[in-house]
Design an enzyme around this catalytic site. Structure first.
Site, PDB file in Angstrom:
ATOM      1  N   GLY A  72     -39.855 -17.888  49.403  1.00 50.09           N
ATOM      2  CA  GLY A  72     -38.548 -17.873  49.060  1.00 50.09           C
ATOM      3  C   GLY A  72     -37.868 -18.909  48.350  1.00 50.09           C
ATOM      4  O   GLY A  72     -36.707 -19.246  48.859  1.00 50.09           O
ATOM      5  N   ASN A 100     -39.879 -26.014  36.783  1.00 52.17           N
ATOM      6  CA  ASN A 100     -39.742 -24.678  37.067  1.00 52.17           C
ATOM      7  C   ASN A 100     -38.484 -24.775  37.662  1.00 52.17           C
ATOM      8  O   ASN A 100     -38.079 -25.448  38.547  1.00 52.17           O
ATOM      9  CB  ASN A 100     -40.694 -24.394  37.944  1.00 52.17           C
ATOM     10  CG  ASN A 100     -40.640 -22.808  38.251  1.00 52.17           C
ATOM     11  OD1 ASN A 100     -39.841 -22.396  39.156  1.00 52.17           O
ATOM     12  ND2 ASN A 100     -41.762 -21.974  37.592  1.00 52.17           N
ATOM     13  N   CYS A 131     -39.277 -13.919  40.337  1.00 51.69           N
ATOM     14  CA  CYS A 131     -39.573 -14.391  41.592  1.00 51.69           C
ATOM     15  C   CYS A 131     -39.279 -12.803  42.550  1.00 51.69           C
ATOM     16  O   CYS A 131     -38.185 -12.695  42.686  1.00 51.69           O
ATOM     17  CB  CYS A 131     -38.979 -15.225  42.254  1.00 51.69           C
ATOM     18  SG  CYS A 131     -39.707 -15.783  44.024  1.00 51.69           S
ATOM     19  N   LYS A 166     -40.482 -17.447  32.137  1.00 51.52           N
ATOM     20  CA  LYS A 166     -41.513 -16.977  33.273  1.00 51.52           C
ATOM     21  C   LYS A 166     -41.211 -15.496  33.695  1.00 51.52           C
ATOM     22  O   LYS A 166     -40.282 -15.302  34.197  1.00 51.52           O
ATOM     23  CB  LYS A 166     -41.720 -17.724  34.439  1.00 51.52           C
ATOM     24  CG  LYS A 166     -43.030 -17.441  35.288  1.00 51.52           C
ATOM     25  CD  LYS A 166     -43.278 -18.353  36.335  1.00 51.52           C
ATOM     26  CE  LYS A 166     -44.566 -18.127  37.094  1.00 51.52           C
ATOM     27  NZ  LYS A 166     -44.707 -19.077  38.149  1.00 51.52           N
ATOM     28  N   THR A 194     -46.362 -13.151  40.688  1.00 54.25           N
ATOM     29  CA  THR A 194     -47.039 -12.396  41.499  1.00 54.25           C
ATOM     30  C   THR A 194     -46.452 -10.946  41.388  1.00 54.25           C
ATOM     31  O   THR A 194     -45.461 -10.458  41.052  1.00 54.25           O
ATOM     32  CB  THR A 194     -46.784 -12.839  42.904  1.00 54.25           C
ATOM     33  OG1 THR A 194     -45.483 -13.061  42.882  1.00 54.25           O
ATOM     34  CG2 THR A 194     -47.528 -14.328  43.306  1.00 54.25           C
ATOM     35  N   GLY A 244     -52.326 -16.208  36.888  1.00 52.71           N
ATOM     36  CA  GLY A 244     -52.486 -14.834  37.517  1.00 52.71           C
ATOM     37  C   GLY A 244     -54.237 -14.824  37.946  1.00 52.71           C
ATOM     38  O   GLY A 244     -54.624 -14.304  37.179  1.00 52.71           O
ATOM     39  N   GLY A 266     -52.971 -20.897  39.960  1.00 53.35           N
ATOM     40  CA  GLY A 266     -52.171 -20.834  41.072  1.00 53.35           C
ATOM     41  C   GLY A 266     -52.648 -20.993  42.557  1.00 53.35           C
ATOM     42  O   GLY A 266     -52.878 -21.811  43.039  1.00 53.35           O
TER      43      GLY A 266
END
Length: 304
Positions: A72, A100, A131, A166, A194, A244, A266
């Site tokens: 979060g 970022n 996100c 992104k 994700t 990814g 990641g």
């Protein structure tokens, strides 16, 4: 120029390896383990205007060949990133860093980007419109071409450094989102974030994550990421950062053949904190095995 050098949005990297945001903190945590200046660069933790505690726990759940997270966007806020985190990073990392940026409104994105754009250490702004683990922001901008373009245009108006948008994989056509960002002035695209996912505890019959859903990362998503990088590479002319499920030097080569100029690593950092160092060290031998003299020559090779 060495055989691993690439140029990302006008800035030269010693190699294409970039630890992904949220998996590498602010860099100095890893500097105690090895010299992080061997990296191409890294993307530091997603930054918002105000400090965020993040989601309630539990925030992490295991999955076959991967993991779910719903952290979060926990971060200290942009003012503390500038006053505390960047000075500390400067002591151990001597290259431009990727900032970022996350937000819950267009105004928040522009505020944070303008602040970070003014920092000499920042080379690129990676604007996270993808996100899946927050409510009312992030992915809500990244699933609609018009909203993605709006954020891109707003950020470009207040910045001078390269802006890399992104993108979320949780869309019907990621190429359309990428094209909208390019037309709005984006200097690059990074993908994928994700995949929205969920696990259930069989004993309690409740979701494992307090947030109910989270983002799936890890090697399970690698083939999806390769496919989406390939599709976006066919749709845009600006550089792509692929990510990814990347865990090996061979994964890096595959991602670059799909169209990526640089590659972020990641979830693998959370399993093995030395993985980026190992990938960089393994790349020359992997290139030799496949007859690759210069890594730049394979960018987008599968598109020919």
């Amino acid at each position: 120029m060495g055989r691993l050098n690439v140029t990302l949005c006008g800035i030269e990297l010693d190699n294409p390896i970039i630890p992904a945001s949220g998996t590498y903190g602010y860099g100095y945590e890893f500097a105690d383990l090895y010299n992080i200046n061997i990296l191409g660069t890294f993307s530091f933790k997603g930054t918002t205007r105000e400090p965020r505690f993040g989601n309630q726990t539990p925030r992490i759940a295991e999955a076959p060949s991967g993991m779910l997270n719903a952290v979060g966007l926990q971060n200290p806020g942009v003012e503390k990133v500038i006053s505390e985190e960047l000075p500390r990073l400067k002591q151990c990392f001597h290259k431009p860093v990727m900032a970022n940026v996350s937000g819950f409104s267009v105004d928040e994105y522009t505020y944070v980007c303008e602040k970070l754009d003014a920092q000499s250490q920042v080379g690129w702004l990676e604007v996270n419109i993808s996100c899946p683990n927050v409510h009312g922001g992030g992915m809500s901008f990244g699933t609609d071409p018009k909203a993605a373009a709006e954020v891109t245009r707003a950020v470009k108006r207040v910045t001078t450094k390269p802006v890399i948008m992104k993108l979320s994989p949780n869309v019907t056509s990621i190429a359309d989102i990428a094209k909208a960002c390019e037309e709005a002035g984006a200097d690059g695209i990074s993908l994928i974030n994700t995949m929205l996912a969920m696990r259930i505890d069989l004993k309690t019959r409740r979701p494992l994550l307090a947030n109910t859903t989270g983002g799936l990362s890890g090697s399970a998503v690698f083939p999806i990421a390769v496919r989406m990088v390939y599709q976006v590479a066919q749709a845009v002319k600006i550089p792509i950062v692929g990510l990814g499920g990347v865990t090996t030097a061979e994964d890096v080569l595959e991602m670059m053949m799909a169209g990526a100029t640089a590659v972020e690593v990641g979830a693998a950092n959370l399993v093995d904190p030395f993985v980026c160092k190992k990938i960089i060290e393994d790349l020359p031998a992997a290139m030799d095995r496949y007859g690759i003299g210069d890594i730049k020559e394979i960018i987008g090779a599968s598109l020919a």
